[in-house]
Design an enzyme around this catalytic site. Structure first.
Site, PDB file in Angstrom:
ATOM      1  N   ASP A  83      53.033  35.408  66.794  1.00 33.66           N
ATOM      2  CA  ASP A  83      51.686  34.860  66.661  1.00 33.66           C
ATOM      3  C   ASP A  83      51.724  33.337  66.732  1.00 33.66           C
ATOM      4  OD1 ASP A  83      50.679  37.354  66.421  1.00 33.66           O
ATOM      5  OD2 ASP A  83      49.802  37.089  64.432  1.00 33.66           O
ATOM      6  N   ALA A  84      52.721  32.744  66.065  1.00 38.04           N
ATOM      7  CA  ALA A  84      52.793  31.284  66.020  1.00 38.04           C
ATOM      8  C   ALA A  84      52.990  30.714  67.426  1.00 38.04           C
ATOM      9  CB  ALA A  84      53.933  30.842  65.109  1.00 38.04           C
ATOM     10  N   PHE A 109      52.108  32.173  70.259  1.00 37.50           N
ATOM     11  CA  PHE A 109      50.839  32.404  70.962  1.00 37.50           C
ATOM     12  C   PHE A 109      49.819  31.336  70.569  1.00 37.50           C
ATOM     13  CE2 PHE A 109      46.696  34.220  71.717  1.00 37.50           C
ATOM     14  CZ  PHE A 109      46.848  34.961  72.879  1.00 37.50           C
ATOM     15  N   GLU A 130      39.899  38.061  51.505  1.00 34.76           N
ATOM     16  CA  GLU A 130      40.330  39.430  51.747  1.00 34.76           C
ATOM     17  C   GLU A 130      41.715  39.425  52.386  1.00 34.76           C
ATOM     18  OE1 GLU A 130      37.335  41.314  54.149  1.00 34.76           O
ATOM     19  OE2 GLU A 130      35.786  39.990  53.362  1.00 34.76           O
ATOM     20  N   LYS A 158      44.468  40.184  55.007  1.00 38.24           N
ATOM     21  CA  LYS A 158      44.440  40.428  56.452  1.00 38.24           C
ATOM     22  C   LYS A 158      45.394  41.583  56.756  1.00 38.24           C
ATOM     23  CE  LYS A 158      44.958  38.340  60.968  1.00 38.24           C
ATOM     24  NZ  LYS A 158      45.855  39.397  61.447  1.00 38.24           N
ATOM     25  N   ASP A 182      47.516  44.272  58.679  1.00 35.49           N
ATOM     26  CA  ASP A 182      48.234  44.276  59.958  1.00 35.49           C
ATOM     27  C   ASP A 182      48.112  45.662  60.573  1.00 35.49           C
ATOM     28  OD1 ASP A 182      49.694  43.387  62.050  1.00 35.49           O
ATOM     29  OD2 ASP A 182      51.611  43.290  61.007  1.00 35.49           O
ATOM     30  N   ARG A 189      38.985  48.196  69.239  1.00 36.15           N
ATOM     31  CA  ARG A 189      38.357  46.886  69.412  1.00 36.15           C
ATOM     32  C   ARG A 189      38.288  46.496  70.888  1.00 36.15           C
ATOM     33  NH1 ARG A 189      40.734  41.785  69.377  1.00 36.15           N
ATOM     34  NH2 ARG A 189      39.437  40.076  68.628  1.00 36.15           N
ATOM     35  N   GLU A 197      40.049  48.387  59.955  1.00 42.50           N
ATOM     36  CA  GLU A 197      41.424  48.417  60.459  1.00 42.50           C
ATOM     37  C   GLU A 197      42.052  49.778  60.176  1.00 42.50           C
ATOM     38  OE1 GLU A 197      43.575  45.213  62.345  1.00 42.50           O
ATOM     39  OE2 GLU A 197      41.624  45.217  61.365  1.00 42.50           O
ATOM     40  N   TYR A 239      35.570  46.823  56.548  1.00 39.86           N
ATOM     41  CA  TYR A 239      35.157  45.549  55.963  1.00 39.86           C
ATOM     42  C   TYR A 239      33.995  44.855  56.668  1.00 39.86           C
ATOM     43  CZ  TYR A 239      38.483  44.409  59.666  1.00 39.86           C
ATOM     44  OH  TYR A 239      39.164  44.368  60.859  1.00 39.86           O
ATOM     45  N   LYS A 288      36.013  33.957  54.042  1.00 38.79           N
ATOM     46  CA  LYS A 288      34.686  33.943  54.649  1.00 38.79           C
ATOM     47  C   LYS A 288      33.685  33.272  53.714  1.00 38.79           C
ATOM     48  CE  LYS A 288      35.583  38.592  56.391  1.00 38.79           C
ATOM     49  NZ  LYS A 288      35.184  40.003  56.239  1.00 38.79           N
ATOM     50  N   LYS A 302      47.237  32.313  57.833  1.00 36.28           N
ATOM     51  CA  LYS A 302      48.399  33.118  58.204  1.00 36.28           C
ATOM     52  C   LYS A 302      49.586  32.797  57.300  1.00 36.28           C
ATOM     53  CE  LYS A 302      48.401  35.563  61.226  1.00 36.28           C
ATOM     54  NZ  LYS A 302      48.634  35.373  62.660  1.00 36.28           N
ATOM     55  N   CYS A 326      82.077  35.528  82.995  1.00 36.72           N
ATOM     56  CA  CYS A 326      81.187  36.633  82.642  1.00 36.72           C
ATOM     57  C   CYS A 326      81.964  37.707  81.884  1.00 36.72           C
ATOM     58  CB  CYS A 326      80.564  37.224  83.906  1.00 36.72           C
ATOM     59  SG  CYS A 326      79.610  38.721  83.629  1.00 36.72           S
ATOM     60  N   CYS A 354      82.281  41.039  84.155  1.00 39.32           N
ATOM     61  CA  CYS A 354      83.093  41.151  85.375  1.00 39.32           C
ATOM     62  C   CYS A 354      84.232  40.148  85.449  1.00 39.32           C
ATOM     63  CB  CYS A 354      82.205  41.011  86.610  1.00 39.32           C
ATOM     64  SG  CYS A 354      81.480  39.355  86.823  1.00 39.32           S
ATOM     65  N   CYS A 361      75.792  34.669  85.694  1.00 37.30           N
ATOM     66  CA  CYS A 361      76.812  35.231  86.559  1.00 37.30           C
ATOM     67  C   CYS A 361      76.120  35.552  87.882  1.00 37.30           C
ATOM     68  CB  CYS A 361      77.413  36.504  85.959  1.00 37.30           C
ATOM     69  SG  CYS A 361      78.526  37.374  87.096  1.00 37.30           S
ATOM     70  N   CYS A 414      79.245  42.253  89.782  1.00 35.97           N
ATOM     71  CA  CYS A 414      79.140  42.303  88.323  1.00 35.97           C
ATOM     72  C   CYS A 414      78.529  43.637  87.897  1.00 35.97           C
ATOM     73  CB  CYS A 414      78.266  41.157  87.812  1.00 35.97           C
ATOM     74  SG  CYS A 414      78.041  41.163  86.017  1.00 35.97           S
TER      75      CYS A 414
END
Length: 752
Positions: free
Chosen positions: A72-73, A75, A152, A154, A156, A175, A219, A271, A335, A359, A453, A456, A471, A476
């Site tokens: 998530d971080a 992203f 509330e 969160k 998962d 969703r 959820e 919720y 909220k 988070k 490698c 190989c 390689c 290989c």
């Protein structure tokens, strides 16, 4: 645990991990997924386009495949970078940008359902400073001290919307993309805590609106105990385990057979509501009470917080007690409690201004690093993997984690024997945070990547400016399967009848160890291969009994032998592409073949000469010279030449055959009327595939590129054309439709 509050439309991805085919994913073994190179010199428009592509790709992995590749971080960092660019350059905002919409995807597995109202995402606060910044904005907009907050947990899990009419369950949807979800009604009915009929008291409170349809949101999750039992059963039956409870819940809810869902022991926390007006409530806390009265499962850990300080206390308490819950959480949703104040604050393009998801940092554990092993990927990348004492983190036991590359090892200063800190990035992907230096043993040495490698024994290479060590040997074994499949694929040597299953059989039988071995095969050897299947009944006429193995057989073997023989006359450009030289695709292979005329001349050329070809450049030149510097590769090429595979640019007969296969005039192809022109194809075509169109253009002398640049002559655009069309417009490049394409292929002339 102190009473907390609940969550309105689940924050962004409940991400687990991902791959829609594309360049962004091909080298994920070389560096962390989502990793970006320096962007200092990248124009904002190009960077924004790249960020949108990455965000779409990783959202698809997360939402559609339940298989994320980044945390998530990571992203969120990509999303925030895009948001910053769009703030500084508003003209770059596009309607399809991830900043303008809710994340998510709708698969084709279930019927689509349109939500009664849009299901928004919720913006994230990754630390207390960002949470305080949001609280300050709310207090500033509404007046200091005028807002009361609900907090509330969160959950998962997987976001769902349940529709009721006159108090009776009607349908359920995932969703999806926020507007349209997947119809999972039959599966939702199997979840015990989902009421099929709302309580009389709750319906009566709706008064005259009792007959109205309402959409309740929440959820679906899998309790930790259920997850442990599910994976124990999978282990006993020899099936791969689920990565985490969120993945297990998503996979269970998307089963085609509701009986499977029923056995998975899913639960819900509800919720939110698409429109709260019919239930006649004025705040989130009041609405949660109505949900409980109606018969829904509502998380008990909810709190009313009268000040930012109380919000902080709730978040700290939730973080301290997360491990004692029977379900996974990854944060707290805060909220504004009053619906009237929520309406005053409103929404951005993708999220409400009246809510934020704080988070949690990943759960961390200490363990001992015992070994760093090297894995060789299908593209030849050497990836170091940390092997450590097993430790339980975020609901599952882990004992290994990728270290990505030597730069990452050196940056973290991780050494074998260290006590290390590990966590799951985004509560999903095992990751080594770093060593506990105070506990490092005397004499612990920095790790050195091998210079050969491990699969190989051949020397490995590192391209200038690249983090990946590779390689590049054709023999290989770690890369063998993919190299063989690439060689026989349609765009390369086009050997019909040779697929993944047959390649596996040939390798297992010791008949093929590199691509040159294809041309030593006899029809008899192929015919004698065991397909792995058996006859189900005795057939006396054929001389087989039930249980006898089914062999490939003479008919199929003769066809494959003929196909292999025919492939020897493929043009040089295809041979170069089929060899799997890094960065050398079909069009680059054709450029090299046209310029040098033979593999021998290409081998003798220096990097400067290769890089000087229009459309090549130093990166391709470096990887090409690197490939031909490996003695084992030269040996394979020698054996290919001895077998009769063409290593020189084709004769007129080869060109004629290529033209015929591409559906263009042989006489026109010999004139090469499109030489010097570069085309880019985007969108879908009606009369031929994009590969077929590209082959036809190349047969007439054109170059076909994968991306739009200043060197592009024309863009051919069909329905569904996306960012390439936008970029063509920004560069002033002429855009042609399919009708014009067909005219060009028929005449060799471009009128634009």
């Amino acid at each position: 645990m102190a009473k907390l509050v609940n969550q309105a439309a689940s924050c962004k991805p409940d991400r687990s991990d991902g791959r829609m085919p594309g360049e962004a994913s091909k080298d994920s073994t070389a560096q962390p997924a989502g990793h970006m190179t320096s962007t200092a010199a990248v124009p904002p428009a190009e960077r924004a386009e790249e960020l949108r592509r990455l965000l779409d790709y990783h959202a698809y992995r997360y939402y559609a495949l339940d298989a994320p590749e980044i945390s998530d971080a990571q992203f969120d960092r990509l999303l925030r970078e895009l948001q910053q660019i769009e703030v500084e350059h508003p003209d770059l905002i596009t309607p399809d940008s991830y900043t303008q919409r809710v994340g998510g995807f709708v698969s084709g597995q279930f019927a689509p359902i349109t939500h009664m109202a849009r299901m928004y995402s919720i913006d994230d606060a990754m630390d207390l400073d960002e949470l305080d910044a949001w609280l300050d904005r709310v207090e500033s907009a509404l007046g200091a001290g005028s807002a009361v907050y609900t907090c509330e947990l969160k959950i998962d899990g997987l976001g769902v919307a349940l529709t009721y009419r006159s108090g009776k369950f009607v349908r359920a949807a995932t969703r999806g993309d926020g507007y349209v979800g997947e119809d999972v009604s039959r599966n939702i009915r199997t979840i015990a805590d989902v009421p099929m009929r709302l309580s009389t008291e709750a319906v009566e409170r709706m008064g005259d609106d009792a007959s109205e349809a309402i959409e309740v949101r929440g959820e679906v999750y899998m309790p930790k105990g259920s997850f442990a039992r599910l994976n124990a059963t999978a282990d006993a039956e020899g099936r791969p385990p689920f990565a985490n409870p969120r993945n297990a819940a998503a996979g269970s809810l998307r089963q085609k057979d509701p009986a499977v869902t029923a056995r998975r022991d899913l639960s819900t926390f509800m919720y939110a509501l698409a429109d709260t007006a019919p239930v006649h409530v004025t705040s989130q806390l009041e609405f949660l009470d109505w949900l409980r009265e109606a018969g829904f499962h509502v998380n008990p850990n909810v709190a009313r917080c009268a000040s930012p300080a109380q919000v902080h206390d709730f978040c700290a308490d939730a973080l301290a007690h997360r491990g004692g819950l029977d379900y996974d959480i990854d944060g707290v949703v805060v909220k504004v409690d009053s619906f009237e104040l929520q309406e005053r604050l409103g929404f951005t393009a993708r999220a409400p201004r009246w809510a934020i998801a704080f988070k949690f940092p990943p759960e961390e554990r200490r363990t001992v690093l015992r070994e760093i092993r090297i894995q060789v990927g299908r593209t030849g990348v050497l990836t170091p993997v940390a092997q450590f004492d097993p430790v339980s983190v975020a609901g599952s036991t882990i004992a290994r984690a990728t270290l990505h590359n030597i730069d990452e090892i050196e940056r973290k200063d991780v050494r074998v024997g260290d006590t290390i800190i590990v966590h799951k990035a985004g509560d999903v992907i095992p990751e080594v945070v770093g060593p506990v230096l105070d506990l490092r043993a005397d004499g612990a040495r920095p790790y050195q990547m091998p210079d050969r490698c491990p699969a190989c024994g051949n020397p490995v290479v590192r391209e200038p400016g690249q983090v990946a060590i590779r390689c590049v040997s054709l023999d290989c074994p770690a890369q063998l399967h993919e190299r063989l499949l690439h060689w026989v694929s349609r765009g390369c040597m086009d050997v019909d009848g040779v697929g993944a299953e047959l390649v596996d059989k040939l390798v297992d039988a010791g008949l093929v160890r590199d691509v040159a071995d294809f041309y030593t095969l006899t029809s008899e050897q192929i015919a004698a291969l065991d397909t792995g299947r058996v006859y189900q009944k005795t057939v006396a006429k054929k001389g087989v009994r039930a249980g006898d193995p089914i062999l490939v057989g003479k008919t199929v073997a003769d066809k494959i032998a003929d196909e292999l023989d025919r492939s020897k006359s493929r043009p040089l450009g295809r041979v170069l592409f089929a060899l799997g030289i890094r960065h050398v695709g079909k069009s680059v292979g054709e450029l090299l073949a046209r310029h040098f005329g033979s593999i021998e001349a290409l081998i003798e050329a220096n990097e400067e000469e290769i890089a000087g070809i229009d459309g090549i450049g130093p990166k391709i030149a470096s990887s090409t010279k690197m490939f031909f510097s490996v003695p084992e590769n030269l040996q394979v090429l020698s054996r290919l030449r001895e077998a009769g595979v063409g290593t020189q640019e084709g004769s007129g007969e080869v060109e004629a055959r290529e033209a015929e296969e591409s559906g263009v005039s042989v006489e026109l192809a010999r004139q090469r009327p499109l030489e010097g022109l570069t085309f880019v194809l985007t969108g879908s075509l009606e009369h031929r595939t994009r590969d077929q169109a590209a082959a036809a253009l190349v047969a007439l002398g054109a170059r076909v590129a994968g991306s739009v640049s200043k060197r592009t002559s024309f863009v051919i655009a069909g329905p569904g054309a996306g960012s390439k069309l936008t970029k063509a417009a920004s560069l002033g490049i002429a855009v042609l439709d399919e009708r014009e394409l067909e005219r060009i292929l028929a005449t060799g002339r471009v009128s634009a």
